[in-house]
Design a protein around this motif. Structure first.
Motif, mmCIF file in Angstrom:
data_model
loop_
_atom_site.group_PDB
_atom_site.id
_atom_site.type_symbol
_atom_site.label_atom_id
_atom_site.label_comp_id
_atom_site.label_asym_id
_atom_site.label_seq_id
_atom_site.Cartn_x
_atom_site.Cartn_y
_atom_site.Cartn_z
ATOM 1 N N THR A 94 42.171 43.040 44.754
ATOM 2 C CA THR A 94 40.897 43.566 44.268
ATOM 3 C C THR A 94 41.131 44.703 43.279
ATOM 4 O O THR A 94 40.521 44.751 42.206
ATOM 5 C CB THR A 94 40.046 44.058 45.452
ATOM 6 O OG1 THR A 94 39.757 42.950 46.305
ATOM 7 C CG2 THR A 94 38.739 44.675 44.976
ATOM 8 N N ALA A 95 42.029 45.615 43.631
ATOM 9 C CA ALA A 95 42.339 46.731 42.738
ATOM 10 C C ALA A 95 42.918 46.228 41.420
ATOM 11 O O ALA A 95 42.586 46.741 40.338
ATOM 12 C CB ALA A 95 43.329 47.673 43.423
ATOM 13 N N GLY A 96 43.784 45.221 41.500
ATOM 14 C CA GLY A 96 44.387 44.662 40.297
ATOM 15 C C GLY A 96 43.358 44.062 39.364
ATOM 16 O O GLY A 96 43.472 44.163 38.134
ATOM 17 N N LEU A 97 42.346 43.435 39.940
ATOM 18 C CA LEU A 97 41.271 42.853 39.134
ATOM 19 C C LEU A 97 40.526 43.951 38.375
ATOM 20 O O LEU A 97 40.226 43.804 37.186
ATOM 21 C CB LEU A 97 40.308 42.085 40.047
ATOM 22 C CG LEU A 97 39.254 41.216 39.373
ATOM 23 C CD1 LEU A 97 39.894 40.128 38.537
ATOM 24 C CD2 LEU A 97 38.336 40.602 40.439
ATOM 25 N N ILE A 98 40.260 45.070 39.057
ATOM 26 C CA ILE A 98 39.577 46.201 38.424
ATOM 27 C C ILE A 98 40.415 46.745 37.269
ATOM 28 O O ILE A 98 39.924 46.960 36.157
ATOM 29 C CB ILE A 98 39.312 47.313 39.461
ATOM 30 C CG1 ILE A 98 38.342 46.825 40.551
ATOM 31 C CG2 ILE A 98 38.773 48.571 38.779
ATOM 32 C CD1 ILE A 98 36.978 46.443 40.062
ATOM 33 N N GLY A 99 41.691 46.972 37.527
ATOM 34 C CA GLY A 99 42.567 47.482 36.484
ATOM 35 C C GLY A 99 42.697 46.529 35.316
ATOM 36 O O GLY A 99 42.762 46.949 34.151
#
Length: 398
Positions: A264-269
């Motif tokens: 999820t964090a990777g998608l945001i970044g």
């Protein structure tokens, strides 16, 4: 958008744009010219202005000197239009240039040629706006990590498991190591002391102290050239590990749930990297620590069962409240104010998560809008506030 494998890069510090990317570029150029015995490398703009503090010269020399002589030229006042982090590699034979390559370090360890796509893998995500991905989640009853799995394949979990292991090891090394960080600032490592002192406080203060210590641990490891994960950069590599390590230790989340949070964090970044920038030389520290805070807030919200709308809100707050943050490293080192900023951003990520969990996720300013504003704000910032070491806190320290 690209794979999140190109956002989370495992390597050594202190800088993804100034150390990791130049090293990769030098390796690529040497492979193009295996018989060359004389290389000339010119560094432009931000790479030249703070390259010594970020060990850019060391990365290039270590890569090319085993194969031949290296001439390094510094041009800090020359800013290429495409990106502030420009490099020109020349291979020479009897003073004749036989190969000439200009390449740019565009943030997070990524490389790009002028007017071309980044020198990485092909796009694998059809959507690049969070509003569209959130709509897909709502319409299909899915989560962000399921969207990542759908486009990355199940092998992404093996990769993220390795990422989590490297992050965890960096925290644990950092809180066990004392001493002074290399460089002229003679900055003492503080993670161990913060970690020990945290145990003497009440629960809420202890929790905050531990988060500080974990972020300091990874950031200090990065500053010492240790093995870390860009998240999304080396300079902001302490934020996500601090938040996830703390929640893993206190809440006993499984490794699989941690990996889903990383997805999820990777998608945001990735969304920020695709639509704006994660390069401090291009948009300031809002693109590094600000994006890391947004990623960590989204990861925490994922772990606590937030809806796609609540996760989006947490990420939006994490980035919005770092808008305008300058990149002004003293002496060109990833130490002051970078290390402290990681600790504060980790705490703010958990605050953004908590704030969002009190809501239903609905709010006025979208994450996508904040990304647009961050890009424009970075464009409007004078170059002295974008990793040149000429303005802000770095002024008079060069």
């Amino acid at each position: 958008m690209k794979s999140i494998k190109e956002l989370y890069r495992i390597g050594t510090g202190p800088s993804s744009s100034h150390t990791m990317a130049p090293r990769r570029a030098a390796e690529m150029f040497q492979r193009r010219n295996p018989d060359c015995t004389l290389f000339r490398v010119t560094l432009y703009g931000s790479l030249a202005a703070t390259g010594r503090g970020h060990l850019t010269d060391q990365a290039i020399f270590e890569t090319l000197r085993p194969y031949g002589e290296v001439e390094l030229i510094w041009e800090p006042s020359v800013f290429k239009p495409f990106h502030p982090n420009g490099m020109r590699f020349e291979a020479l034979n009897n003073d004749t240039v036989i190969d000439d390559w200009t390449v740019y370090s565009v943030g997070g360890g990524a490389l790009a040629e002028e007017n071309c796509a980044p020198i990485e893998s092909a796009d694998i995500y059809p959507d690049s706006k969070l509003v569209d991905i959130m709509r897909w989640c709502r319409d299909n009853g899915r989560t962000y990590w399921e969207y990542v799995e759908m486009h990355e394949g199940k092998e992404i979990w093996t990769f993220l498991s390795k990422v989590w292991r490297v992050m965890r090891e960096a925290v644990e090394r950092g809180i066990e190591t004392d001493g002074v960080i290399p460089g002229p600032l003679n900055l003492a490592r503080r993670a161990m002391r913060y970690n020990v002192r945290a145990s003497g406080y009440s629960q809420s203060l202890k929790s905050r102290g531990l988060i500080f210590s974990y972020a300091l641990a990874v950031s200090e490891e990065n500053a010492c050239g240790g093995r870390i994960v860009t998240a999304p950069t080396c300079g902001s590599s302490g934020v996500i590990p601090a938040v996830l390590y703390h929640l893993w230790k206190t809440r006993e989340f499984s490794e699989m749930r941690i990996c889903r949070a990383l997805a999820t964090a990777g998608l945001i970044g990735n969304i920020v990297k695709h639509n704006a920038s994660i390069s401090g030389a291009e948009v300031g520290c809002q693109g590094e620590v600000g994006v890391a805070c947004a990623m960590a807030a989204a990861a925490a919200n994922q772990l606590f069962g937030g809806t796609p709308a609540q996760i989006e809100y947490a990420a939006e707050m994490g980035l919005e409240h770092h808008l305008g943050m300058t990149c002004d490293p003293i002496c060109g080192l990833v130490q002051i104010p970078c290390i402290e900023r990681n600790a504060y951003a980790a705490a703010r990520a958990l605050d953004a998560n908590l704030y969002s969990m009190y809501t239903d996720g609905h709010h006025r300013v979208s994450f996508d809008r904040v990304v647009e504003v961050m890009k424009q704000t970075g464009h409007d910032l004078p170059s002295i506030y974008k990793e040149t070491g000429e303005g802000g806190l770095a002024k008079d320290f060069m």
